[in-house]
Scaffold this active site. Structure first.
Site, mmCIF file in Angstrom:
data_model
loop_
_atom_site.group_PDB
_atom_site.id
_atom_site.type_symbol
_atom_site.label_atom_id
_atom_site.label_comp_id
_atom_site.label_asym_id
_atom_site.label_seq_id
_atom_site.Cartn_x
_atom_site.Cartn_y
_atom_site.Cartn_z
ATOM 1 N N TYR B 439 42.737 -12.510 -9.120
ATOM 2 C CA TYR B 439 42.233 -11.121 -9.191
ATOM 3 C C TYR B 439 42.924 -10.257 -10.257
ATOM 4 O O TYR B 439 43.903 -10.666 -10.830
ATOM 5 C CB TYR B 439 42.165 -10.450 -7.829
ATOM 6 N N GLU B 440 42.345 -9.116 -10.502
ATOM 7 C CA GLU B 440 42.774 -8.226 -11.603
ATOM 8 C C GLU B 440 42.688 -8.915 -12.956
ATOM 9 O O GLU B 440 43.559 -8.729 -13.813
ATOM 10 C CB GLU B 440 44.200 -7.707 -11.372
#
Lengths: 584, 584
Positions: B439-440
């Site tokens: 994620y990110e």
């Protein structure tokens, strides 16, 4: 996710890398040929794809249930096992006189890859049963063979390995389960065992437990351990099923993965003593158990391969389906591209594929050596093959299971956010794969075995003959105008040689800690180089597709290049390690 | 398992590696000192150990429940969040004018490590809220700041980031959520978002969603994206809570890990259109979102560090407790030894510890650069620090999260069979850690950002100044009679320089595929060398304990030695990669 048996790749590895024809030529395996091998793999592939693979996700979700001493396996597993047994798969490499098909271990390894890939949790049951067959075949009396082998070979019964106790894991010698002679030839067994795979289940009529225990007058440590056959249901001398034995499953573990495989806590002799018969000789249990463990170590390495292949297939299918973005420089494309077109995703897939092919070659080469050790034409050939198999087995077990975790983790990554969602299935492989570096002797134990026992076998002859083969292969690569591959393999071989000498020197100098500190990176080095070797052998096959050479070159630049790092770590000694630094 | 804040190590990294005093000396942070830093960490450590850590396992077991649009977080989390908010932790680095404590990002990073280590799933909520504060602070109108910041800073409300849609993951530009101007200054938002962390929950009075959407007349791709503030409950202009907005959580994901963090599917505008206000300018959404994402990327790197520290503490405690076998050569010992005495276990613990310390140094150095970029005394200092922060952020995010997975996996291995049993807790870290590389911005995206954007910044000045610092450090190591450390770091720096030149040459030559193929190993190389650098800086501190030099040396021989491998892989080009080889 569907799973397809990678038949082309398997047949290539069997014939071109593991030299199946050499086994055929021994004449020891009746009816063995390339054709029959392909036919057997095709059939096994159908069972794996159509029966086991569809149960992989549901088995993970449902898991096993413990109900008052019984273990209920997930829906479908019992029926799948019946098909497995009915197809004769349980006895593929078992002796013909007990109903087996007497095929080579090599073929069994290939087929086992299919079970592991399609349903890793399920595949443990046959692994254990086959180990039980191996141990009883090698160490059992004629009576024991007659009573137990036919039903194990047919898959009517299954088997287990009972080593671990709460205080005795890697240190098997610390086990406390007791065996007392009864005077009638049987023994009374009392004690607790943990982590017993398929120790109780509902798929077979009987379960043949092989149990390590200690006689009252036994010496301390591993020299005082005996191995016993302790069936769930006693067997009358006419072979009929007798009374329920005094053994109970008292619980199962809640685990990270392989949920369809019950991991049991077993209690022996709560009602006064379970009845066991001695397998092998008193206090000779470790030798007998090693027969089973060596078989199981190869099988667990095969699980690393299988789960990696499964993760790879799933990631590849996703990368072909999933469209996202346009690769830089591909501005002509309209609309989003399948992510396989992105170089970073290609790198991940190439890494998975190269590792899978390397593992497959290594597993099969190891299995073939086990076969030749039994059926080689000359004493010398058998002896050399036995040394080779003994040398490779810890490497195959540890390296292939480490790489299994690595490949499964890459598989999650390729899926992006979807990889972290359990529904996709990639995460299950990441969970399932994680047990393989632990069981059947942790990978650390394998590394210590490699360094302290295997390197010194026969004055180091096992390693020397292996190194000679690597150098020979490098020479051939050079002659075939593959200089990059040649140089990478030669360098890896040199690393292996140098580090092995360093480790043996440290052992000879009594600097045991230095050698032990280097054991794990040395094993990683060994596996990495061995993987490069089998891929190079594939690249040397006349007329092999150019893609196979590409794969070997990718491995050389991107994975074999780890060799120097491992070599440096393996020879860094114990001086840079301290409890103080850990506690900083 | 209990968790203790590693205060000594954190303070060492803050003061000796990340130069906390430089921040103090700017005078920009009122009241900041070594003493206040220690006091703040001590208090945060108590909250982490006593409140969040005990909820880690129960939160994993219970998970979040979706109930008709609402999300019920696991027992205890709501109360824990209230304590967190009550302690002022949500606003530690937020502007004082909105109720924040105006402490440096560096201190926030250190405190965030504690939240991530004690309860990684929980720690996501503050990360997102802080990112929301950052985005509104940087791009909001005075009115928006007045209405939203005080409650986000106080922890009464939380925030979310809404980028991903089913067809728009790494390719944010493909998003389809629509925003239509209403004429009253607000926008009507319609669309679906997935993977929205804490998109719905029961811990705060309101949730401020930052939503990327597209205006009807917007240009295609990322240039046509605008960012909107879409609160769960509308806010009246006097600041009071208004009506429920037209936004719903329609489901949550069943995930591999971080079960206490709800991952929501959000539906905007099902009832006709959710009300949003523009943050920043129309079609300028990506710039505003990057403010939030850069903040979050550092935070996710910090999660890699935190989960690694937690896994390390757990493995260390186990290795000291668990007795098994006697190390070879330790025959004088009676009875089984704690497994930490086995060299192979020591190697694993040293690897974990060295990686944790390297990650900590890197995270803190990165955070300090962000602070100096804001408050440095000179324009030149601020400019240089901004370049440094931009250069390091993708490395910190990706390398620390990759190493988080590696360390968590070693943690499982040290536990042996117990590591695979969920009850132990080691397996949870292995599961939780796996999301952070995804994620990110996946780690592949970070690598591409590093190679295609960051290397070329300011004509390559960012990397050059970093390399100069590495060489300077190597020089100091040589002067301080640490030649092995010096040589290892110098070699790593040379690798980094050589590979960066090669990559830029390939880009300049239009051979984009070669550069993209090398992006991930280049990032790994960068992180590995950066880790060696921060450990070396620690070893240079006058009077530092000998154990710290030992740790740096272990890292040099056993981890920094990966650098050559990464360099070789990074420069191997795309010629050894092909879809054909993958499909073999």
């Amino acid at each position: 996710m569907p799973y397809q048996a990678p038949l082309d790749s398997m047949l290539f590895a069997l014939t071109e890398v593991a030299a199946l024809d050499d086994l055929v030529e021994t004449g020891a395996f009746e009816g063995l040929s390339r054709e029959i091998t392909a036919a057997i793999l095709t059939e096994a592939g159908k069972l794996a794809s159509n029966v086991f693979a569809p149960l992989n996700r549901s088995g993970d979700l449902e898991g096993c249930r413990y109900e008052g001493g019984a273990v209920v396996t997930p829906p479908g597993l019992k029926e799948a096992f019946a098909q497995f047994a009915g197809g004769g798969w349980a006895g593929l490499s078992a002796p013909a006189e007990f109903g087996g098909q007497a095929m080579p271990v090599l073929l069994d390894a290939a087929v086992s890859e299919l079970w592991a890939a399609s349903n890793m949790a399920f595949s443990l049951c046959p692994i254990l049963a086959r180990g039980t067959v191996a141990a009883i075949s090698a160490h059992g009396t004629d009576e024991q063979k007659r009573l137990f082998l036919p039903h194990l070979v047919s898959g009517r019964w299954t088997g287990t390995m009972n080593l671990t106790e709460p205080q005795a894991g890697s240190d098997v010698g610390a086990l406390q389960t007791q065996a007392v002679r009864r005077g009638d030839g049987t023994y009374s067994i009392t004690g607790s065992k943990i982590f017993i795979t398929f120790g109780e289940h509902d798929m077979a009529e009987n379960i043949v437990h092989l149990v390590l225990a200690r006689l009252p007058d036994a010496p301390a440590g591993t020299k005082g351990i005996s191995l016993f056959i302790v069936p769930k249901f006693l067997i009358n001398s006419d072979g009929s099923m007798g009374a329920r034995n005094d053994v109970q499953c008292v619980g199962i573990e809640h685990k990270l993965g392989i949920h369809a495989s019950p991991t049991c806590v077993m209690r022996y002799g709560e009602g006064g003593g379970a009845t066991g018969v001695l397998l092998g000789r008193e206090n000779g249990g470790m030798a007998a158990m090693f027969t089973m463990m060596n078989d199981a170590r190869l099988s667990v390495g095969t699980q690393g391969l299988g789960i990696a292949e499964r993760a790879f297939q799933q990631a590849l299918a996703f990368a072909v389906e999933r469209r996202q973005g346009r690769p830089l420089g591909a501005s002509m494309r309209t609309g989003p591209a399948p992510i396989i077109e992105h170089m970073d995703v290609q790198r991940m897939l190439m890494t998975m594929k190269a590792l899978v092919e390397a593992m497959r070659g290594l597993v099969y080469v190891n299995a073939a050596a086990i076969d030749i050790a039994h059926v080689g034409r000359t004493e010398e050939a058998r002896r050399a093959a036995l040394l080779r198999a003994d040398l490779l087995t810890p490497v195959t077990k540890a390296w292939c299971t480490d790489m299994g975790v690595e490949v499964a983790s890459i598989g999650v990554q390729i899926h992006g956010g979807m990889g972290f969602v359990e529904e996709t299935g990639a995460a299950q492989h990441y969970r399932d794969a994680r047990i393989a570096p632990i069981y059947e002797g942790t990978n650390g134990i394998q590394a210590i075995d490699l360094v302290t026992r295997k390197l010194g076998m026969d004055g180091g002859a096992a390693l020397q003959s292996y190194l000679a083969e690597l150098h020979d292969c490098a020479e051939q690569l050079a002659q075939r105008n593959l200089p990059v591959l040649s140089a990478a393999l030669a360098r890896g071989a040199k690393d292996l040689d140098d580090v092995a000498r360093w480790l043996r020197d440290r052992l000879d100098a009594g600097a045991v800690d230095d050698a032990l500190a280097g054991a794990t990176p040395f094993l990683s080095l060994f596996g990495t180089v061995a993987g490069g070797h089998v891929l190079a052998r594939g690249a040397l096959v006349p007329g092999c597709p150019a893609d196979r050479i590409t794969l070997a070159q990718f491995y050389a630049a991107n994975i074999l290049s780890r060799a120097d790092h491992y070599a440096q770590a393996a020879t860094s000694g114990s001086g840079d390690m301290s409890v103080g630094a850990i506690g900083l």
